[in-house]
Design a protein around this motif. Structure first.
Motif, PDB file in Angstrom:
ATOM      1  N   ILE A   6       0.839  -1.199   0.000  1.00 24.78           N
ATOM      2  CA  ILE A   6       0.000   0.000   0.000  1.00 24.78           C
ATOM      3  C   ILE A   6       0.871   1.245   0.000  1.00 24.78           C
ATOM      4  CG2 ILE A   6      -1.635   1.333   1.395  1.00 24.78           C
ATOM      5  CD1 ILE A   6      -2.818  -1.391   2.291  1.00 24.78           C
ATOM      6  N   LYS A   7       1.928   1.216   0.771  1.00 30.01           N
ATOM      7  CA  LYS A   7       2.838   2.358   0.863  1.00 30.01           C
ATOM      8  C   LYS A   7       3.482   2.652  -0.488  1.00 30.01           C
ATOM      9  CE  LYS A   7       7.042   3.636   3.292  1.00 30.01           C
ATOM     10  NZ  LYS A   7       8.011   3.207   4.303  1.00 30.01           N
ATOM     11  N   VAL A   8       3.931   1.608  -1.181  1.00 28.02           N
ATOM     12  CA  VAL A   8       4.549   1.779  -2.497  1.00 28.02           C
ATOM     13  C   VAL A   8       3.539   2.352  -3.491  1.00 28.02           C
ATOM     14  CG1 VAL A   8       5.487   0.513  -4.482  1.00 28.02           C
ATOM     15  CG2 VAL A   8       6.349   0.049  -2.185  1.00 28.02           C
ATOM     16  N   LYS A   9       2.337   1.811  -3.504  1.00 32.05           N
ATOM     17  CA  LYS A   9       1.304   2.296  -4.423  1.00 32.05           C
ATOM     18  C   LYS A   9       0.929   3.744  -4.118  1.00 32.05           C
ATOM     19  CE  LYS A   9       0.741  -1.276  -7.025  1.00 32.05           C
ATOM     20  NZ  LYS A   9       1.149  -1.240  -8.413  1.00 32.05           N
ATOM     21  N   ALA A  10       0.834   4.083  -2.842  1.00 32.81           N
ATOM     22  CA  ALA A  10       0.505   5.455  -2.470  1.00 32.81           C
ATOM     23  C   ALA A  10       1.596   6.416  -2.926  1.00 32.81           C
ATOM     24  CB  ALA A  10       0.300   5.557  -0.961  1.00 32.81           C
ATOM     25  N   LEU A  13       1.317   6.858  -6.672  1.00 33.80           N
ATOM     26  CA  LEU A  13       0.195   7.729  -6.992  1.00 33.80           C
ATOM     27  C   LEU A  13       0.547   9.186  -6.707  1.00 33.80           C
ATOM     28  CD1 LEU A  13      -2.797   8.028  -7.821  1.00 33.80           C
ATOM     29  CD2 LEU A  13      -3.372   7.772  -5.405  1.00 33.80           C
ATOM     30  N   TRP A  14       1.153   9.444  -5.559  1.00 31.50           N
ATOM     31  CA  TRP A  14       1.499  10.813  -5.185  1.00 31.50           C
ATOM     32  C   TRP A  14       2.530  11.400  -6.146  1.00 31.50           C
ATOM     33  CZ3 TRP A  14      -0.759  14.403  -2.600  1.00 31.50           C
ATOM     34  CH2 TRP A  14      -0.064  15.534  -2.221  1.00 31.50           C
ATOM     35  N   SER A  15       3.403  10.566  -6.672  1.00 32.24           N
ATOM     36  CA  SER A  15       4.453  11.033  -7.586  1.00 32.24           C
ATOM     37  C   SER A  15       3.958  11.209  -9.021  1.00 32.24           C
ATOM     38  CB  SER A  15       5.616  10.039  -7.578  1.00 32.24           C
ATOM     39  OG  SER A  15       6.163   9.952  -6.289  1.00 32.24           O
ATOM     40  N   ASN A  16       2.765  10.764  -9.304  1.00 31.41           N
ATOM     41  CA  ASN A  16       2.205  10.871 -10.644  1.00 31.41           C
ATOM     42  C   ASN A  16       2.063  12.346 -11.028  1.00 31.41           C
ATOM     43  OD1 ASN A  16       0.330  11.068 -12.825  1.00 31.41           O
ATOM     44  ND2 ASN A  16      -0.412   9.013 -12.341  1.00 31.41           N
ATOM     45  N   PRO A  17       2.569  12.738 -12.209  1.00 29.63           N
ATOM     46  CA  PRO A  17       2.484  14.145 -12.623  1.00 29.63           C
ATOM     47  C   PRO A  17       1.047  14.674 -12.703  1.00 29.63           C
ATOM     48  CG  PRO A  17       4.004  12.955 -14.034  1.00 29.63           C
ATOM     49  CD  PRO A  17       3.339  11.943 -13.155  1.00 29.63           C
ATOM     50  N   LYS A  18       0.104  13.842 -13.103  1.00 31.74           N
ATOM     51  CA  LYS A  18      -1.295  14.284 -13.177  1.00 31.74           C
ATOM     52  C   LYS A  18      -1.828  14.613 -11.786  1.00 31.74           C
ATOM     53  CE  LYS A  18      -2.533  11.772 -17.373  1.00 31.74           C
ATOM     54  NZ  LYS A  18      -3.387  10.731 -17.953  1.00 31.74           N
TER      55      LYS A  18
END
Length: 93
Positions: free
Chosen positions: A29-33, A36-41
């Protein structure tokens, strides 16, 4: 008393078993979060939201101050005739 001991033992066993199995799930979950947070969009939307909040903050502050003054005034008058006729019309953002 016996029920409380059985319940406590069950909680302890569940905690130990969950902690062992849960660490891997937590890491996923931590990796996925983080992905997601690092996603440019996502960062673009965060930036837009931040700018909107910064732009609206003075207006919201002014409305909050106005509402506070009105509430204080109504309290000092005993609450009579101090109510707005339509709160939705008076405090639009």
């Amino acid at each position: 008393m016996k029920n409380k001991l059985v319940f406590a033992a069950g909680m302890a066993a569940g905690y130990v078993l969950g902690a062992r199995a849960g660490r891997a799930s937590y890491e996923q979950i931590k990796v996925k979060a983080n992905e997601l947070w690092s996603n440019p969009k996502v960062q673009d939307k965060v930036s837009q939201a931040s700018e909107t909040v910064k732009a609206k903050a003075p207006e919201v502050q002014a409305q909050a101050e106005q509402a506070l003054k009105k509430a204080q005034s109504a309290m000092h008058r005993g609450g009579d005739n101090g109510a707005a006729q339509s709160p939705s019309d008076e405090y639009k953002i």
